[in-house]
Design a protein around this motif. Structure first.
Motif, PDB file in Angstrom:
ATOM      1  N   UNK A 135       0.813  -1.219   0.000  1.00  0.00           N
ATOM      2  CA  UNK A 135       0.000   0.000   0.000  1.00  0.00           C
ATOM      3  C   UNK A 135       0.848   1.272   0.000  1.00  0.00           C
ATOM      4  N   UNK A 136       2.168   1.136   0.127  1.00  0.00           N
ATOM      5  CA  UNK A 136       3.051   2.298   0.106  1.00  0.00           C
ATOM      6  C   UNK A 136       3.681   2.526  -1.274  1.00  0.00           C
ATOM      7  N   UNK A 137       3.404   1.633  -2.204  1.00  0.00           N
ATOM      8  CA  UNK A 137       4.031   1.720  -3.528  1.00  0.00           C
ATOM      9  C   UNK A 137       3.073   2.351  -4.533  1.00  0.00           C
ATOM     10  N   UNK A 138       3.622   3.054  -5.547  1.00  0.00           N
ATOM     11  CA  UNK A 138       5.052   3.305  -5.772  1.00  0.00           C
ATOM     12  C   UNK A 138       5.588   4.390  -4.847  1.00  0.00           C
TER      13      UNK A 138
ATOM     14  N   UNK B 201      -3.608  13.036   0.403  1.00  0.00           N
ATOM     15  CA  UNK B 201      -5.006  12.573   0.488  1.00  0.00           C
ATOM     16  C   UNK B 201      -5.263  11.342  -0.374  1.00  0.00           C
ATOM     17  N   UNK B 202      -4.281  10.940  -1.173  1.00  0.00           N
ATOM     18  CA  UNK B 202      -4.469   9.806  -2.088  1.00  0.00           C
ATOM     19  C   UNK B 202      -4.258   8.458  -1.433  1.00  0.00           C
ATOM     20  N   UNK B 203      -3.740   8.463  -0.204  1.00  0.00           N
ATOM     21  CA  UNK B 203      -3.460   7.197   0.477  1.00  0.00           C
ATOM     22  C   UNK B 203      -3.923   7.278   1.917  1.00  0.00           C
ATOM     23  N   UNK B 204      -4.124   6.097   2.482  1.00  0.00           N
ATOM     24  CA  UNK B 204      -4.543   6.023   3.876  1.00  0.00           C
ATOM     25  C   UNK B 204      -3.323   6.048   4.788  1.00  0.00           C
ATOM     26  N   UNK B 205      -3.474   6.631   5.962  1.00  0.00           N
ATOM     27  CA  UNK B 205      -2.423   6.598   6.974  1.00  0.00           C
ATOM     28  C   UNK B 205      -2.241   5.151   7.445  1.00  0.00           C
ATOM     29  N   UNK B 206      -1.016   4.763   7.777  1.00  0.00           N
ATOM     30  CA  UNK B 206       0.183   5.582   7.933  1.00  0.00           C
ATOM     31  C   UNK B 206       1.069   5.633   6.687  1.00  0.00           C
TER      32      UNK B 206
ATOM     33  N   UNK C 203       6.618   7.238   0.901  1.00  0.00           N
ATOM     34  CA  UNK C 203       6.131   7.611   2.237  1.00  0.00           C
ATOM     35  C   UNK C 203       7.152   7.316   3.335  1.00  0.00           C
ATOM     36  N   UNK C 204       7.209   8.215   4.304  1.00  0.00           N
ATOM     37  CA  UNK C 204       8.164   8.148   5.397  1.00  0.00           C
ATOM     38  C   UNK C 204       7.578   7.298   6.522  1.00  0.00           C
ATOM     39  N   UNK C 205       8.413   6.416   7.077  1.00  0.00           N
ATOM     40  CA  UNK C 205       7.960   5.573   8.184  1.00  0.00           C
ATOM     41  C   UNK C 205       8.959   5.625   9.342  1.00  0.00           C
ATOM     42  N   UNK C 206       8.771   4.755  10.316  1.00  0.00           N
ATOM     43  CA  UNK C 206       9.506   4.827  11.579  1.00  0.00           C
ATOM     44  C   UNK C 206      10.913   4.226  11.478  1.00  0.00           C
TER      45      UNK C 206
END
Length: 318
Positions: free
Chosen positions: A61-64, A154-159, A100-103
């Motif tokens: 869900x984080x791609x591309x 707004x095009x993707x769901x968190x996180x 997208x940036x993650x932990x």
């Protein structure tokens, strides 16, 4: 009242003290001067490093991902539940958006010590890990500390929708390839090697594939069986791929779901496989300290040069 002139003995003492301080600095004492980074690819002295490292999400869900194609080095590591995450390192150029940036993870701190106090962009970390990040020689760049530099798409769901605009939080990088600070050199291939058109690395719940493209002179990247693309649709490609076999052990931290976070040991030695120019070269790796880069050599000790362009380093469990 005019100052008294120094005596010859006092002047000599000051000169001797200055000389002793300089000698102690050369022998490993404390120094206020920044280290002189030597760029292996050019042989010239590189400017003091200012590297940006971004922890990037890598589930479906984080791609591309955005901006990944502009990184100098792309590190791939195993995280909880057998999944993978990416640490992208930028220095020669900065794209307008990355994510997208993650932990962050504990092993990121060991890995990044070779880059001379880089900026680390991440969305957060396990609560008990945050003090270690604050104490580490990195410039932490968190959304709450630089709100203008981050935004939610707004095009993707968190996180999976947090992105970085690096120009809003980071001074210009040195313009030097981050590979130079890591100690990697660019040049012709070592003799030998076996022809390879495809190679894959499997984690318990993730898979990376690299397919040689003679037309693009790159290793085209696939994740979990699907081509990895930029938002514009071009497949990601690496000039050099290094599969580095390392120890992956349990750390002392857990994620929110109670899963133990793996720790990837990047200091030490072991074996590796270097993919370049359609061939695979057996290699040995060594990183003696957290401050030093990683050396990749042939069995007879000769340094292995990389192809100019993006480098992917995939940490594979031994």
């Amino acid at each position: 009242m005019p100052a008294k002139p120094r005596s010859a003995i006092a002047t000599l003492a000051m000169l001797m003290a200055a000389l002793a301080l300089a000698v102690s600095g050369c022998q490993g004492g404390q120094s206020t001067q920044p280290p002189d980074h030597r760029a292996p690819s050019t042989g010239e002295s590189a400017p003091r490093s200012h590297v940006l490292a971004v922890k990037i999400d890598n589930v479906a869900s984080a791609r591309p991902q955005t901006g990944l194609d502009k990184a100098d080095i792309v590190y791939v590591e195993q995280v909880e539940a057998g999944l993978s995450r990416i640490l992208a390192v930028y220095s020669s150029q900065l794209p307008p958006v990355i994510g997208p940036v993650r932990s962050a993870r504990e092993s990121d701190l060991e890995l990044l010590r070779q880059f001379d106090r880089p900026t680390l962009s991440f969305s957060g970390a396990q609560t008990k890990l945050l003090p270690l990040i604050e104490a580490a020689p990195v410039e932490a760049l968190l959304p709450e500390e630089a709100p203008d530099a981050y935004f939610r798409s707004p095009d993707r769901a968190a996180p999976h929708n947090l992105y970085l605009r690096p120009e809003r939080a980071l001074r210009d990088t040195s313009g030097v390839n981050a590979a130079d600070y890591a100690g990697f050199g660019f040049g012709p291939p070592p003799p030998g090697g076996r022809p390879v058109t495809e190679y894959s690395v499997n984690y318990p719940a993730a898979r990376f594939g690299f397919t040689w493209s003679a037309a693009r002179q790159k290793w085209l990247v696939a994740m979990d069986g699907s081509p990895s693309r930029t938002p514009a649709g071009q497949q990601l490609g690496a000039a050099t791929v290094v599969v580095q076999y390392v120890t992956v052990r349990s750390s002392r931290f857990r994620d929110r779901g109670g899963n133990t976070s793996p720790y990837t040991e990047t200091v030490g030695s072991g074996t590796a496989l270097v993919l370049r120019n359609g061939k695979a070269h057996e290699a040995e790796w060594e990183r003696g300290t957290v401050e030093s880069g990683t050396a990749f050599t042939t069995s007879d000790g000769r340094a292995i040069a990389f192809v100019p362009g993006q480098i992917w380093i995939v940490y594979a469990p031994r």
